[in-house]
Design a protein around this motif. Structure first.
Motif, PDB file in Angstrom:
ATOM      1  N   ILE A  66       0.822  -1.206   0.000  1.00  0.00           N
ATOM      2  CA  ILE A  66       0.000   0.000   0.000  1.00  0.00           C
ATOM      3  C   ILE A  66       0.860   1.261   0.000  1.00  0.00           C
ATOM      4  O   ILE A  66       0.519   2.259  -0.637  1.00  0.00           O
ATOM      5  CB  ILE A  66      -0.984   0.007   1.198  1.00  0.00           C
ATOM      6  N   SER A  67       2.013   1.217   0.677  1.00  0.00           N
ATOM      7  CA  SER A  67       2.871   2.407   0.683  1.00  0.00           C
ATOM      8  C   SER A  67       3.378   2.722  -0.717  1.00  0.00           C
ATOM      9  O   SER A  67       3.392   3.884  -1.136  1.00  0.00           O
ATOM     10  CB  SER A  67       4.051   2.206   1.646  1.00  0.00           C
ATOM     11  N   HIS A  68       3.762   1.678  -1.469  1.00  0.00           N
ATOM     12  CA  HIS A  68       4.223   1.892  -2.837  1.00  0.00           C
ATOM     13  C   HIS A  68       3.064   2.302  -3.744  1.00  0.00           C
ATOM     14  O   HIS A  68       3.227   3.136  -4.645  1.00  0.00           O
ATOM     15  CB  HIS A  68       4.882   0.628  -3.381  1.00  0.00           C
ATOM     16  N   ALA A  69       1.895   1.719  -3.505  1.00  0.00           N
ATOM     17  CA  ALA A  69       0.736   2.058  -4.330  1.00  0.00           C
ATOM     18  C   ALA A  69       0.346   3.520  -4.139  1.00  0.00           C
ATOM     19  O   ALA A  69       0.019   4.212  -5.102  1.00  0.00           O
ATOM     20  CB  ALA A  69      -0.431   1.139  -3.984  1.00  0.00           C
ATOM     21  N   VAL A  70       0.389   3.999  -2.894  1.00  0.00           N
ATOM     22  CA  VAL A  70       0.070   5.408  -2.631  1.00  0.00           C
ATOM     23  C   VAL A  70       1.083   6.325  -3.303  1.00  0.00           C
ATOM     24  O   VAL A  70       0.736   7.343  -3.895  1.00  0.00           O
ATOM     25  CB  VAL A  70       0.019   5.677  -1.112  1.00  0.00           C
ATOM     26  N   ARG A  71       2.364   5.935  -3.227  1.00  0.00           N
ATOM     27  CA  ARG A  71       3.399   6.742  -3.866  1.00  0.00           C
ATOM     28  C   ARG A  71       3.183   6.784  -5.376  1.00  0.00           C
ATOM     29  O   ARG A  71       3.348   7.831  -6.018  1.00  0.00           O
ATOM     30  CB  ARG A  71       4.779   6.163  -3.540  1.00  0.00           C
ATOM     31  N   LEU A  72       2.799   5.646  -5.946  1.00  0.00           N
ATOM     32  CA  LEU A  72       2.535   5.599  -7.375  1.00  0.00           C
ATOM     33  C   LEU A  72       1.328   6.451  -7.738  1.00  0.00           C
ATOM     34  O   LEU A  72       1.325   7.152  -8.756  1.00  0.00           O
ATOM     35  CB  LEU A  72       2.325   4.152  -7.811  1.00  0.00           C
ATOM     36  N   LEU A  73       0.293   6.416  -6.890  1.00  0.00           N
ATOM     37  CA  LEU A  73      -0.892   7.227  -7.142  1.00  0.00           C
ATOM     38  C   LEU A  73      -0.537   8.712  -7.163  1.00  0.00           C
ATOM     39  O   LEU A  73      -0.995   9.464  -8.038  1.00  0.00           O
ATOM     40  CB  LEU A  73      -1.946   6.948  -6.063  1.00  0.00           C
ATOM     41  N   ARG A  74       0.283   9.127  -6.230  1.00  0.00           N
ATOM     42  CA  ARG A  74       0.703  10.535  -6.203  1.00  0.00           C
ATOM     43  C   ARG A  74       1.510  10.888  -7.442  1.00  0.00           C
ATOM     44  O   ARG A  74       1.367  11.972  -8.018  1.00  0.00           O
ATOM     45  CB  ARG A  74       1.533  10.797  -4.951  1.00  0.00           C
ATOM     46  N   ALA A 117       9.048   4.692  -7.873  1.00  0.00           N
ATOM     47  CA  ALA A 117       7.794   5.122  -8.489  1.00  0.00           C
ATOM     48  C   ALA A 117       7.710   4.643  -9.935  1.00  0.00           C
ATOM     49  O   ALA A 117       6.653   4.207 -10.404  1.00  0.00           O
ATOM     50  CB  ALA A 117       7.668   6.650  -8.425  1.00  0.00           C
ATOM     51  N   LEU A 118       8.830   4.708 -10.652  1.00  0.00           N
ATOM     52  CA  LEU A 118       8.868   4.211 -12.029  1.00  0.00           C
ATOM     53  C   LEU A 118       8.603   2.704 -12.071  1.00  0.00           C
ATOM     54  O   LEU A 118       7.858   2.208 -12.920  1.00  0.00           O
ATOM     55  CB  LEU A 118      10.226   4.515 -12.655  1.00  0.00           C
ATOM     56  N   ILE A 119       9.222   1.973 -11.147  1.00  0.00           N
ATOM     57  CA  ILE A 119       9.036   0.525 -11.113  1.00  0.00           C
ATOM     58  C   ILE A 119       7.585   0.186 -10.783  1.00  0.00           C
ATOM     59  O   ILE A 119       6.975  -0.701 -11.401  1.00  0.00           O
ATOM     60  CB  ILE A 119      10.009  -0.108 -10.102  1.00  0.00           C
ATOM     61  N   ASP A 120       7.003   0.885  -9.802  1.00  0.00           N
ATOM     62  CA  ASP A 120       5.604   0.667  -9.465  1.00  0.00           C
ATOM     63  C   ASP A 120       4.701   0.960 -10.664  1.00  0.00           C
ATOM     64  O   ASP A 120       3.741   0.236 -10.930  1.00  0.00           O
ATOM     65  CB  ASP A 120       5.194   1.567  -8.293  1.00  0.00           C
ATOM     66  N   PHE A 121       5.034   2.049 -11.366  1.00  0.00           N
ATOM     67  CA  PHE A 121       4.272   2.398 -12.570  1.00  0.00           C
ATOM     68  C   PHE A 121       4.343   1.257 -13.591  1.00  0.00           C
ATOM     69  O   PHE A 121       3.337   0.865 -14.185  1.00  0.00           O
ATOM     70  CB  PHE A 121       4.832   3.688 -13.161  1.00  0.00           C
ATOM     71  N   GLY A 122       5.534   0.691 -13.762  1.00  0.00           N
ATOM     72  CA  GLY A 122       5.697  -0.418 -14.695  1.00  0.00           C
ATOM     73  C   GLY A 122       4.907  -1.641 -14.286  1.00  0.00           C
ATOM     74  O   GLY A 122       4.292  -2.312 -15.131  1.00  0.00           O
ATOM     75  N   PHE A 123       4.906  -1.964 -12.989  1.00  0.00           N
ATOM     76  CA  PHE A 123       4.125  -3.113 -12.513  1.00  0.00           C
ATOM     77  C   PHE A 123       2.647  -2.917 -12.811  1.00  0.00           C
ATOM     78  O   PHE A 123       1.951  -3.852 -13.196  1.00  0.00           O
ATOM     79  CB  PHE A 123       4.317  -3.306 -11.007  1.00  0.00           C
ATOM     80  N   SER A 124       2.155  -1.690 -12.609  1.00  0.00           N
ATOM     81  CA  SER A 124       0.737  -1.423 -12.843  1.00  0.00           C
ATOM     82  C   SER A 124       0.397  -1.490 -14.330  1.00  0.00           C
ATOM     83  O   SER A 124      -0.713  -1.846 -14.701  1.00  0.00           O
ATOM     84  CB  SER A 124       0.347  -0.060 -12.276  1.00  0.00           C
ATOM     85  N   MET A 125       1.365  -1.161 -15.190  1.00  0.00           N
ATOM     86  CA  MET A 125       1.126  -1.159 -16.632  1.00  0.00           C
ATOM     87  C   MET A 125       1.274  -2.547 -17.249  1.00  0.00           C
ATOM     88  O   MET A 125       0.475  -2.974 -18.080  1.00  0.00           O
ATOM     89  CB  MET A 125       2.119  -0.208 -17.320  1.00  0.00           C
ATOM     90  N   TYR A 126       2.321  -3.282 -16.837  1.00  0.00           N
ATOM     91  CA  TYR A 126       2.695  -4.503 -17.554  1.00  0.00           C
ATOM     92  C   TYR A 126       2.586  -5.780 -16.731  1.00  0.00           C
ATOM     93  O   TYR A 126       2.662  -6.871 -17.283  1.00  0.00           O
ATOM     94  CB  TYR A 126       4.137  -4.387 -18.060  1.00  0.00           C
TER      95      TYR A 126
END
Length: 309
Positions: A66-74, A117-126
């Protein structure tokens, strides 16, 4: 700003998020900021609802904390990250190349928050598999090459390897363990510092339900022997070797490990083991196939499928 019209009870019913979880996300991680009535009751906007729905999807389907997800959301809201899909006519491979470059540059400059944040973004995309194979593994390989070429300092290499490896380790705890499968010990022998392939294969084993004790690179033999004295369920040992110079030592190591742990099966990977021969072919499997074929090997070695790949 949207209108704040939903009570916490309505949000819980709509999203199937327990109220205690919802409050924890708000208080600990500032996931959303609801309005308060004069009586102190929370009221949520439609934007809050969408944000919470997105956070739930990231934590449950993508395995992101959740901490990484919140950071990605921001990061998505503030748009500090350039979408790798941006630009007309871009192919998926071009998007991966762009993301690799962004992550590599962020890590090289010790920008850990941006890299995560970039890595989290990638996980959410791919999804995690594409990110590991197409982005993170190539980043680790590039880091190692840069260190050997002298274009990255020791501090940069250690930092970058640590940051990316941590993302691998996080997923070790996401997948369930199947008790009927043998416990696997995975390490690189002393003198072997390249662990990318071993990390990836260990993660593959965890995805398939095998419990993996991961010791990592450059593991002293005496430490392994001491650990085996306290572990009675080790059914397989994974070794990774990238160079031939350590092959004679590994041949002796495998013999000593066999004596210390009778009946254990060895899974060997890496260019250092290519062409090597061992007396007991049934107890030793050399996997030199691409990742797409690993499932065939797993089915043969662990599930009793008789058709050897």
């Amino acid at each position: 700003m949207g209108c704040y019209v939903y009570s916490i009870k309505q949000v819980v019913e709509m999203l199937d998020i327990p109220s205690v979880t919802l409050r924890a996300w708000e208080n600990r991680y500032q996931a959303v900021t609801p309005e308060r009535t004069e009586s102190g009751y929370r009221l949520y906007s439609q934007e809050n609802i969408e944000d919470l729905r997105w956070l739930k999807e990231q934590t449950e389907k993508q395995g992101i904390s959740i901490s990484h997800a919140v950071r990605l959301l921001r990061a998505r809201k503030e748009k500090p990250i350039e979408d790798p899909h941006a630009g007309a006519g871009g192919t998926p491979q071009e998007a991966f190349e762009k993301m690799k470059q962004q992550i590599y540059t962020a890590l090289l400059e010790f920008q850990g928050e941006r890299a995560n944040a970039l890595i989290d973004f990638g996980f959410s995309m791919y999804g995690y598999e594409a990110m590991f194979h197409q982005v993170l593994v190539p980043v680790l390989v590039r880091v190692g090459d840069a260190w050997e070429e002298g274009t990255a300092t020791v501090a940069q290499e250690h930092y970058m390897t640590h940051m990316v490896s941590n993302r691998f380790y996080q997923f070790f705890h996401v997948f369930p363990v199947h008790a009927h499968l043998p416990k696997v010990l995975a390490f690189c022998p002393e003198g072997e510092h390249h662990q990318v392939g071993l990390l990836l294969f260990s993660l593959f084993l965890r995805k398939n339900g095998a419990e993996v004790i991961y010791l990592g690179a450059n593991t002293p033999e005496e430490g392994v022997m001491a650990m085996l004295e306290n572990q009675n369920r080790i059914g397989a040992i994974c070794l990774s070797l990238t160079g031939k110079e350590l092959l004679p030592y590994c041949e002796g190591l495998i013999k000593r490990l066999s004596e210390a742990c009778p009946g254990v099966r060895f899974i060997l990977g890496g260019k250092g083991f290519e062409g090597a021969e061992f007396p007991s072919s049934e107890a030793v499997a050399i996997i030199n196939e691409p990742a797409e074929r690993w499932q065939d090997w797993f089915d043969y070695l662990f599930t009793g499928v008789k058709s050897r790949p």
